[in-house]
Write an enzyme that holds these catalytic residues in place. Structure first.
Site, PDB file in Angstrom:
ATOM      1  N   ASP A 197    -102.095  41.094 -34.846  1.00  0.00           N
ATOM      2  CA  ASP A 197    -102.393  42.304 -35.403  1.00  0.00           C
ATOM      3  C   ASP A 197    -103.237  43.210 -34.489  1.00  0.00           C
ATOM      4  OD1 ASP A 197    -103.897  44.147 -37.627  1.00  0.00           O
ATOM      5  OD2 ASP A 197    -103.022  42.594 -38.933  1.00  0.00           O
ATOM      6  N   HIS A 234    -107.821  47.000 -38.482  1.00  0.00           N
ATOM      7  CA  HIS A 234    -107.078  46.404 -39.388  1.00  0.00           C
ATOM      8  C   HIS A 234    -107.062  44.770 -39.303  1.00  0.00           C
ATOM      9  CE1 HIS A 234    -102.855  45.417 -40.769  1.00  0.00           C
ATOM     10  NE2 HIS A 234    -102.990  46.346 -41.709  1.00  0.00           N
ATOM     11  N   SER A 410    -100.704  44.667 -46.485  1.00  0.00           N
ATOM     12  CA  SER A 410    -101.530  44.140 -45.506  1.00  0.00           C
ATOM     13  C   SER A 410    -102.232  43.393 -46.017  1.00  0.00           C
ATOM     14  CB  SER A 410    -102.091  45.201 -44.393  1.00  0.00           C
ATOM     15  OG  SER A 410    -101.356  45.657 -43.560  1.00  0.00           O
TER      16      SER A 410
END
Ligand SMILES: [Ca+2]
Ligand SMILES: [Ca+2]
Ligand SMILES: [Ca+2]
Ligand SMILES: [Ca+2]
Length: 600
Positions: A197, A234, A410
């Site tokens: 990520d 994220h 996600s």
């Protein structure tokens, strides 16, 4: 059927649709052009990574070589407007290892290439090559494919209880990912997941105390160990959903699915949430090479390329190689829906579990309309399973105790990866392929009977998946909301179908997701427009669907104010064709009722 009444009332309600439960800006329906513009506005408000989803998906050629000339469609599309000597980034896959000598030999035949990296996890390399060189490479013996080294991006959009994890841990508190004797200590002997990520902020209380065993930065396509960081946020959100300790709050209510599992951070995405595909291939290779050293059991990839993939591209092959090495590979299905064929690599890989997102049934339980999916190459069905992907609260990077709410596939992917870790925790010998198949086989079937292109095998049932993996003491499965599937066909516009719902508890929302089949893309031409409305036992309209800009799907969520027979009305505002509606509700006294709900 009272068609005239319906039609008249429709005119009155145009452009005035509720938006609850959806990302902002999704109320336009009167003007289709405006609706598309709004979809793009949603992207502007979202992180950079998500911006191009709506815009780019339609025109992007798939990652597939449909004409069999060894040059992928995505590269053919990219090269079409270019001059012969113009160079682009490509990935070349080979029949055997991309040794330095082998690549040198190819350069002798086609001229110098700027080689970016030679991969370990797949037989191939990344390089810059001209249009003419691509044509020559595709002719060389031993070359399997040449594809575009495109961009990948974090799949952002912005309930353990509903998906059965909370109950499983109540029944068996040892299901937490700890395996080295101490839940307060982290080691390679614990359950370990690698998170590919934007990075991990290991200073957040939910991810500190040694949880991040190692961190590799693969920016630039080569992986090097360094201190954990996350310049985007994220990866931190994803990581804490998977394995956050939850101790940033005293009651630990935001802890992750496997709170005593350890993590390995593999930074493949830049601070802007995007990267070249070669970073991902390099990252997967690093995980495969280091899996024993850090005890890695699973890989989560809440990222994907642009455009749909046949699953034969280099990123997908890397995912398959990792799966063959025993790792459970979980990938976000993508948020590029509802267009046809929108699942990209690596979720498109046969060895990856592609996770779509649904609202927690306690919040409505419908398919998230941004899900990628819907008809992959050949007869393959993707996505595989649906996880919770709306209103997911998880760690906020750059803070010690902060949280932030996000949505999208996600957030659903690390949830499923966490369940996969718990399955291994319950049964360390269980093969990755068995974990994949059990997660699918135990899912609640939604949509048309059996695996389908919207819900895959269905809604994650973590409790049943853990039990099927051999977890002990799981003897009190949670009762999910009742689920009904209504199907029908409209032969003309303004037809109406009514479906009764006998509501027997008021704690469970009535949630309905109407999906129009056959899928027909963005309905900018107004081909299909079916609507759903809900009437209470007294006959009052209490809810009308929040159709999105695509119009393929129309959703309702309503907490019933009374018991009795509600009526779900489905009508064809425009066009003809088949539809199905998934309904989740409390049709029995105990179904889906949250523990604290005391209403009858
Ligand atoms: Ca081709
Ligand atoms: Ca431990
Ligand atoms: Ca902590
Ligand atoms: Ca189904």
């Amino acid at each position: 059927m009272p068609r005239d009444r319906i039609y008249t009332r429709r005119i009155a309600t145009e452009g005035d649709r509720p938006t609850r439960g959806h990302p902002p800006g999704r109320f336009a329906r009167a003007r289709r052009v405006a609706a598309i513009a709004l979809a793009l506005c949603v992207g502007v408000a979202a992180p950079a990574a998500a911006q191009q989803l709506s815009a780019g998906a339609a025109a992007k050629a798939p990652k597939a070589d449909r004409d069999g000339d060894r040059v992928f469609d995505d590269l053919e599309q990219r090269l079409a407007p270019r001059a012969r000597d113009e160079r682009v980034d490509v990935i070349v896959t080979l029949e055997s290892s991309a040794s330095a000598a082998r690549v040198k030999d190819l350069e002798r035949r086609v001229g110098p290439l700027t080689v970016r990296n030679r991969f370990s996890v797949v037989d191939g390399f990344a390089a810059r090559a001209s249009k003419a060189q691509v044509a020559e490479l595709a002719q060389r013996p031993g070359v399997v494919t040449v594809e575009s080294d495109g961009r990948v991006r974090a799949l952002n959009q912005s309930g353990s209880q509903a998906f059965g994890v909370t109950r499983a841990r109540l029944d068996n508190s040892s299901l937490d990912g700890n395996r080295d004797g101490s839940p307060a200590r982290y080691s390679a002997r614990d359950m370990v997941a690698a998170v590919l990520d934007t990075g991990i902020d290991a200073r957040h209380r939910d991810l500190d105390e040694g949880k991040v065993l190692a961190f590799a930065n693969c920016a630039g396509g080569r992986c090097a160990r360094r201190r954990a960081f996350d310049g985007n946020g994220h990866g931190t959100h994803v990581s804490a959903t998977l394995a956050g300790e939850g101790d940033a709050l005293p009651d630990r209510r935001n802890r992750g699915v496997a709170p005593a599992a350890a993590l390995v951070g593999v930074k493949v995405l830049g601070a802007d949430g995007t990267a070249a595909e070669r970073n991902v291939i390099a990252g997967v290779g690093w995980v495969v090479a280091n899996r024993r050293r850090y005890g890695i059991e699973a890989i989560n990839m809440s990222l994907g390329g642009y455009g749909c993939s046949s699953g034969t591209d280099a990123m997908s092959r890397a995912a398959n190689r990792a799966a063959a090495a025993g790792l459970v590979v979980v990938a976000a299905a993508g948020n590029a829906g509802p267009e046809r064929c929108t699942i990209n690599a690596p979720a498109a890989a046969s060895g990856a579990l592609a996770v779509g997102s649904m609202a927690d049934p306690a919040h409505g339980g419908f398919l998230a309309s941004w899900n990628s999916g819907r008809g992959q190459f050949g007869r393959r069905i993707k996505p595989d399973v649906m996880g919770p992907g709306t209103g997911v609260i998880s760690a906020r990077s750059g803070s010690r105790t902060g949280y932030v709410t996000k949505a999208g596939t996600s957030t659903a992917s690390p949830f499923v990866a966490g369940v996969a870790l718990l399955m291994r925790d319950a049964n360390p010998g269980i093969p990755a392929a068995t974990i994949r198949s059990r997660l699918k086989a135990t899912a609640f079937d939604w949509g048309p009977a059996g695996p389908d292109i919207d819900f895959g095998w269905g809604r994650l049932n973590a409790y049943a998946a853990l039990r099927s993996a051999g977890a002990r003491r799981l003897a009190s499965p949670p009762v999910p909301p009742d689920h009904r599937l209504f199907e029908g066909r409209f032969a003309a516009r303004n037809e109406v179908r009514n479906f009764p719902l006998e509501v027997r508890n008021r704690c469970t929302p009535i949630a309905a997701g109407l999906v129009t089949v056959p899928w027909n893309g963005y309905n900018v031409s107004g081909d299909y427009d079916f609507d759903v409305r809900l009437f209470d036992p007294a006959g009052n309209e209490v809810e009308k669907g929040t159709g999105l800009s695509d119009e393929r799907q129309d959703d309702i969520s309503h907490l019933p104010g009374r018991l009795g027979t509600y009526r779900l009305e489905v009508s064809s505002y425009k066009g003809t064709g088949n539809f199905f509606a998934d309904v989740s509700a409390g049709l029995s006294p105990s179904a889906g009722a949250p523990a604290r709900c005391s209403a009858p």
